[in-house]
Design a protein around this motif. Structure first.
Motif, PDB file in Angstrom:
ATOM      1  N   ILE A   1      32.642  13.929  46.757  1.00  0.00           N
ATOM      2  CA  ILE A   1      31.827  13.675  47.959  1.00  0.00           C
ATOM      3  C   ILE A   1      32.508  14.572  48.874  1.00  0.00           C
ATOM      4  CG2 ILE A   1      31.717  11.972  50.003  1.00  0.00           C
ATOM      5  CD1 ILE A   1      30.977  10.043  47.635  1.00  0.00           C
ATOM      6  N   ALA A   2      33.897  14.417  49.256  1.00  0.00           N
ATOM      7  CA  ALA A   2      34.361  15.439  50.170  1.00  0.00           C
ATOM      8  C   ALA A   2      34.269  16.685  49.676  1.00  0.00           C
ATOM      9  CB  ALA A   2      36.038  15.339  50.044  1.00  0.00           C
ATOM     10  N   ALA A   3      34.275  17.270  48.594  1.00  0.00           N
ATOM     11  CA  ALA A   3      34.004  18.795  48.226  1.00  0.00           C
ATOM     12  C   ALA A   3      32.430  19.069  48.903  1.00  0.00           C
ATOM     13  CB  ALA A   3      33.984  19.169  46.846  1.00  0.00           C
ATOM     14  N   LEU A   4      31.527  18.168  48.316  1.00  0.00           N
ATOM     15  CA  LEU A   4      30.082  18.249  48.733  1.00  0.00           C
ATOM     16  C   LEU A   4      29.898  18.685  50.392  1.00  0.00           C
ATOM     17  CD1 LEU A   4      27.255  18.946  47.929  1.00  0.00           C
ATOM     18  CD2 LEU A   4      27.054  16.333  48.007  1.00  0.00           C
ATOM     19  N   ILE A   5      30.547  17.633  51.052  1.00  0.00           N
ATOM     20  CA  ILE A   5      30.795  17.725  52.451  1.00  0.00           C
ATOM     21  C   ILE A   5      31.261  19.083  53.036  1.00  0.00           C
ATOM     22  CG2 ILE A   5      31.662  16.592  54.518  1.00  0.00           C
ATOM     23  CD1 ILE A   5      31.320  13.947  52.967  1.00  0.00           C
ATOM     24  N   ALA A   6      32.289  19.601  52.340  1.00  0.00           N
ATOM     25  CA  ALA A   6      33.028  20.667  52.846  1.00  0.00           C
ATOM     26  C   ALA A   6      31.945  21.704  52.422  1.00  0.00           C
ATOM     27  CB  ALA A   6      34.289  21.035  51.940  1.00  0.00           C
ATOM     28  N   VAL A   7      31.433  21.729  51.399  1.00  0.00           N
ATOM     29  CA  VAL A   7      30.383  23.071  51.188  1.00  0.00           C
ATOM     30  C   VAL A   7      29.292  22.982  52.183  1.00  0.00           C
ATOM     31  CG1 VAL A   7      28.816  23.725  49.272  1.00  0.00           C
ATOM     32  CG2 VAL A   7      31.205  23.209  48.700  1.00  0.00           C
ATOM     33  N   ALA A   8      28.936  21.990  52.539  1.00  0.00           N
ATOM     34  CA  ALA A   8      27.659  21.968  53.516  1.00  0.00           C
ATOM     35  C   ALA A   8      28.092  22.143  54.776  1.00  0.00           C
ATOM     36  CB  ALA A   8      27.300  20.325  53.402  1.00  0.00           C
TER      37      ALA A   8
ATOM     38  N   ILE B   1      30.636  24.230  55.657  1.00  0.00           N
ATOM     39  CA  ILE B   1      31.170  26.110  55.627  1.00  0.00           C
ATOM     40  C   ILE B   1      29.643  26.655  55.464  1.00  0.00           C
ATOM     41  CG2 ILE B   1      31.618  27.647  53.853  1.00  0.00           C
ATOM     42  CD1 ILE B   1      34.031  25.657  53.134  1.00  0.00           C
ATOM     43  N   GLY B   2      28.680  26.118  54.626  1.00  0.00           N
ATOM     44  CA  GLY B   2      27.405  26.926  54.764  1.00  0.00           C
ATOM     45  C   GLY B   2      26.885  26.619  56.073  1.00  0.00           C
ATOM     46  N   ALA B   3      26.672  25.587  56.768  1.00  0.00           N
ATOM     47  CA  ALA B   3      26.155  25.416  58.017  1.00  0.00           C
ATOM     48  C   ALA B   3      26.713  26.104  59.114  1.00  0.00           C
ATOM     49  CB  ALA B   3      25.966  23.953  58.539  1.00  0.00           C
ATOM     50  N   ALA B   4      28.153  26.528  58.823  1.00  0.00           N
ATOM     51  CA  ALA B   4      28.881  27.341  59.888  1.00  0.00           C
ATOM     52  C   ALA B   4      28.624  28.622  59.667  1.00  0.00           C
ATOM     53  CB  ALA B   4      30.567  26.820  59.769  1.00  0.00           C
ATOM     54  N   ARG B   5      28.314  29.022  58.473  1.00  0.00           N
ATOM     55  CA  ARG B   5      28.242  30.723  58.104  1.00  0.00           C
ATOM     56  C   ARG B   5      26.861  30.859  58.690  1.00  0.00           C
ATOM     57  NH1 ARG B   5      30.664  33.121  53.138  1.00  0.00           N
ATOM     58  NH2 ARG B   5      29.564  34.814  54.080  1.00  0.00           N
ATOM     59  N   ALA B   6      25.688  30.111  58.412  1.00  0.00           N
ATOM     60  CA  ALA B   6      24.409  30.380  58.918  1.00  0.00           C
ATOM     61  C   ALA B   6      24.403  30.420  60.735  1.00  0.00           C
ATOM     62  CB  ALA B   6      23.376  29.396  58.205  1.00  0.00           C
TER      63      ALA B   6
END
Length: 67
Positions: free
Chosen positions: A23-30, A32-37
């Motif tokens: 769950i923590a890894a999934l939240i981190a990926v989300a 990071i993706g939002a920050a990049r976009a």
């Protein structure tokens, strides 16, 4: 030995830790993706504003005088 295997199969603490990790890894990926976009969008908007200011003659020369 039988007792050890039975306890090992019933123990769910390791599975819970793995679930929390996933769950923590999934939240981190989300995040990071939002920050990049969002970063790309902000950069594009900033560049558009700078281009419009340069094209309008409002380069901001810093002389302090008004035309």
């Amino acid at each position: 030995m039988k007792n050890f295997v039975a306890r090992f199969v019933k123990d769910e603490s390791g599975a819970t830790a793995i679930e929390y990790g996933l769950i923590a890894a999934l939240i981190a990926v989300a995040i990071i993706g939002a920050a990049r976009a969002l970063g790309t969008q902000i950069g594009t908007t900033f560049n558009t504003v700078v281009t419009e200011m340069q094209n309008s003659g409002g380069g901001g020369g810093g002389s302090g005088s008004t035309p």
